[in-house]
Motif scaffolding. Structure first.
Motif, PDB file in Angstrom:
ATOM      1  N   ALA A 117      14.852  31.755  33.134  1.00  0.00           N
ATOM      2  CA  ALA A 117      14.878  31.521  34.579  1.00  0.00           C
ATOM      3  C   ALA A 117      16.044  30.623  34.975  1.00  0.00           C
ATOM      4  O   ALA A 117      16.736  30.898  35.962  1.00  0.00           O
ATOM      5  CB  ALA A 117      13.556  30.898  35.018  1.00  0.00           C
ATOM      6  N   HIS A 120      19.389  32.230  35.609  1.00  0.00           N
ATOM      7  CA  HIS A 120      19.480  33.284  36.629  1.00  0.00           C
ATOM      8  C   HIS A 120      19.149  32.748  38.016  1.00  0.00           C
ATOM      9  O   HIS A 120      18.486  33.413  38.809  1.00  0.00           O
ATOM     10  CB  HIS A 120      18.549  34.443  36.253  1.00  0.00           C
ATOM     11  N   GLN A 124      18.299  34.801  41.669  1.00  0.00           N
ATOM     12  CA  GLN A 124      17.069  34.505  42.417  1.00  0.00           C
ATOM     13  C   GLN A 124      17.417  34.120  43.858  1.00  0.00           C
ATOM     14  O   GLN A 124      16.758  34.562  44.801  1.00  0.00           O
ATOM     15  CB  GLN A 124      16.281  33.388  41.711  1.00  0.00           C
ATOM     16  N   TRP A 186      11.385  29.365  46.978  1.00  0.00           N
ATOM     17  CA  TRP A 186      12.272  28.254  46.662  1.00  0.00           C
ATOM     18  C   TRP A 186      11.584  26.971  47.087  1.00  0.00           C
ATOM     19  O   TRP A 186      10.941  26.957  48.141  1.00  0.00           O
ATOM     20  CB  TRP A 186      13.604  28.423  47.413  1.00  0.00           C
ATOM     21  N   PRO A 206      13.692  27.276  41.969  1.00  0.00           N
ATOM     22  CA  PRO A 206      13.016  28.519  42.354  1.00  0.00           C
ATOM     23  C   PRO A 206      11.517  28.449  42.151  1.00  0.00           C
ATOM     24  O   PRO A 206      11.027  27.725  41.280  1.00  0.00           O
ATOM     25  CB  PRO A 206      13.628  29.562  41.399  1.00  0.00           C
ATOM     26  N   ILE A 210       9.586  34.499  41.548  1.00  0.00           N
ATOM     27  CA  ILE A 210      10.838  35.183  41.903  1.00  0.00           C
ATOM     28  C   ILE A 210      11.679  35.528  40.680  1.00  0.00           C
ATOM     29  O   ILE A 210      12.390  36.524  40.643  1.00  0.00           O
ATOM     30  CB  ILE A 210      11.646  34.336  42.941  1.00  0.00           C
ATOM     31  N   GLU A 211      11.581  34.727  39.621  1.00  0.00           N
ATOM     32  CA  GLU A 211      12.426  34.985  38.445  1.00  0.00           C
ATOM     33  C   GLU A 211      12.162  36.371  37.852  1.00  0.00           C
ATOM     34  O   GLU A 211      13.083  37.076  37.449  1.00  0.00           O
ATOM     35  CB  GLU A 211      12.219  33.909  37.366  1.00  0.00           C
ATOM     36  N   ALA A 214      13.710  39.138  39.995  1.00  0.00           N
ATOM     37  CA  ALA A 214      15.178  39.118  39.924  1.00  0.00           C
ATOM     38  C   ALA A 214      15.668  39.586  38.558  1.00  0.00           C
ATOM     39  O   ALA A 214      16.602  40.380  38.456  1.00  0.00           O
ATOM     40  CB  ALA A 214      15.691  37.705  40.226  1.00  0.00           C
ATOM     41  N   GLU A 241       5.473  39.575  42.536  1.00  0.00           N
ATOM     42  CA  GLU A 241       6.674  40.234  41.997  1.00  0.00           C
ATOM     43  C   GLU A 241       6.960  41.539  42.742  1.00  0.00           C
ATOM     44  O   GLU A 241       8.100  41.837  43.087  1.00  0.00           O
ATOM     45  CB  GLU A 241       6.478  40.570  40.512  1.00  0.00           C
ATOM     46  N   GLN A 244       8.087  40.832  46.417  1.00  0.00           N
ATOM     47  CA  GLN A 244       9.452  40.291  46.485  1.00  0.00           C
ATOM     48  C   GLN A 244      10.487  41.384  46.298  1.00  0.00           C
ATOM     49  O   GLN A 244      11.515  41.415  46.976  1.00  0.00           O
ATOM     50  CB  GLN A 244       9.654  39.235  45.389  1.00  0.00           C
TER      51      GLN A 244
END
Ligand SMILES: Nc1ncnc2c1ncn2[C@@H]1O[C@H](COP(=O)(O)OP(=O)(O)OP(=O)(O)O)[C@@H](O)[C@H]1O
Ligand SMILES: [Zn+2]
Length: 472
Positions: A117, A120, A124, A186, A206, A210-211, A214, A241, A244
């Motif tokens: 995570a 990245h 994100q 976030w 984050p 979200i990780e 993404a 997930e 998003q």
């Protein structure tokens, strides 16, 4: 997603993209974690065995997983860092390697890609920006939240209707959110928070969900084939997930698979309940291959109840298969060239194994096929058996038990590695005695040559005032 068994068709024939939610690396893994990793490892191995090229992506969460699902509480890694007086990244590194060591001992194959995570953050942030631009996320006080009310299909995986979710908690935990069910994409970093990055919304980090959106999209592309994880992640993590990714306009996973829980005395094994056994503790007394065999013996969608009796029977079962395979191998050395009745039986058991695995990866039935094979093999071994049948039986053990189920991996067996440690230590005593002998008789060239050869295999020898010391 459909709550039933459906036929699996890869998006691109012969190529399968798979994503598995990986661990949050803040403590040693326990047997429950192993159930998930082994379950999906077997699925990956079987799909590969069937001739597919599988790209297996499994993430490492090293930031953003908060103690409580309602976006409150400390970051799990940061809390552990304070407890152990370490940097958060030191905690992540320590437990990442602990996890990897445990998985290696369980013969879990390494992911094709294992994204972290913290590596990245840019991806994100970009995904969050897309969500804001499309009106499905909003900023509040330096944090950004997903607007659940703007996305009616939120809940489609778990089957939860919006109104059933978090009923009664709406007012109490809403805080700056428009709706209590909104979740953080976030989070603003409060004073003293170490893991923080600059973003369009200020300094922060984050949210946990979200990780996975993404990173799975980055490495597997849109509409990838299979998304897996523990049943406990179905809601809210997997639901989030999907929302998003889809609300940002991306096609997401085509098939969802969840493993059920490993229980002890009927209760989920979990860190917070304190009813867990770490893999490291377990491997001290039980061969990792037996642990794997126990896990493979129950279906991924079933609850696996752990008990001492279960280990004893796994031990016996594993030994039965292992010994039959070893005997087949031994008899192959001098087997006569001729065909016999065992061949047709092996073919039949191989077929039963394949059918079981092709039916939603039914590992208990697949293991039963290996036991049936073993009964026939043992019966045949009472007399003379031809080479052809033995080779077939050996291939069945190696390809099905070995490559697909990940068994018979002698390199990881606990007892073997302990034997090796004792053996290495004895051999080193012999070598160092010889070197000492050279030194006492002033044959320094020979003594240095010995040290050089040891260095070549990664063993360093130091001469201290207490004598020779070695390490590797
Ligand atoms: N007993 C279990 N059986 C099967 N899978 C499990 C089990 N425990 C954890 N997992 C899987 O591992 C993932 C990560 O687990 P996690 O680190 O939350 O462990 P935990 O012991 O449940 O911790 P906690 O009690 O603090 O929630 C879970 O989301 C789940 O998919
Ligand atoms: Zn995930």
């Amino acid at each position: 997603m459909q709550r039933q068994k459906v036929k699996f068709v890869a998006g691109t024939p012969g190529k399968i993209g798979m994503y598995l939610c990986g661990p949050t690396v803040y403590s040693d893994a326990h047997l429950g974690h192993a159930k998930k990793e082994v379950a999906f490892d077997v699925i990956r191995r079987y799909l590969t065995h069937r001739g597919n090229a599988v790209r297996y992506v499994s993430n490492i969460t090293d930031v953003g997983h908060l103690l409580n699902d309602a976006d409150e509480g400390e970051d799990k890694i940061a809390r552990r860092a304070a407890l152990e007086k370490l940097e958060p990244m030191e905690v992540a590194e320590k437990y990442y390697w602990s996890f990897m060591d445990d998985m290696a001992r369980l013969s879990v194959q390494r992911p094709s890609i294992q994204p972290r995570a913290t590596g990245h953050i840019t991806e994100q942030i970009e995904l969050i920006q897309e969500l804001i631009a499309r009106g499905h996320a909003y900023e509040a006080g330096g944090s950004v939240y997903f607007d659940v009310r703007s996305w009616p299909s939120y809940g489609k995986l778990s089957g939860r209707k919006l109104d059933d979710q978090e009923e009664g908690t709406r007012e109490t935990v809403r805080g700056e959110k428009r709706d209590a069910r909104d979740f953080a994409l976030w989070k603003k970093a409060e004073h003293g928070h170490i893991m923080r990055w600059n973003s369009p919304w200020g300094s922060g980090f984050p949210g946990w969900h979200i990780e996975c959106s993404a990173m799975s999209l980055k490495y597997l592309g849109e509409n990838f084939d299979i998304h897996g994880g523990g049943l406990d992640l179905e809601f809210p993590h997997h639901e989030a997930e999907i929302a998003q990714a889809e609300a940002a306009g991306h096609g997401f996973a085509r098939y969802w698979m969840h493993n059920n829980m490993l229980t002890i005395g009927g209760e989920k094994m979990s860190k917070s309940k304190g009813n867990f056994t770490t893999l490291k503790e377990l491997f001290e007394r039980i061969d990792p291959q037996v642990v794997r065999f126990l896990l493979v013996g129950s279906h991924y969608r079933s609850v696996t109840e752990m008990s001492e009796d279960a280990f004893v029977s796994a031990q016996n079962g594993y030994r039965r298969l292992h010994d039959a395979r070893a005997e087949v191998e031994r008899r192959l050395v001098s087997a006569p060239k001729r065909s016999d009745a065992l061949s047709a039986k092996v073919t039949q058991h191989v077929q039963a194994f394949e059918e079981a695995m092709s039916d939603d990866f039914n590992t208990p039935r697949a293991v039963a096929a290996l036991f049936n094979l073993t009964s026939d093999v043992n019966a045949a071994l009472a007399g003379e058996v031809g080479r052809e049948a033995l080779e077939q039986a050996k291939a069945a053990y190696d390809e099905l038990g070995g490559q697909v189920l990940g068994l018979f991996d002698s390199g990881v067996a606990n007892s073997a590695s302990q034997d090796d440690t004792a053996l290495v230590s004895t051999l080193m005593d012999v070598v160092l005695d010889a070197r000492q002998h050279y030194r006492l008789s002033k044959q320094y060239e020979q003594s240095d040559a010995l040290r050089g050869k040891l260095a070549d295999v990664g063993v360093t020898v130091e001469d201290t005032k207490d004598g020779q010391r070695w390490k590797r």
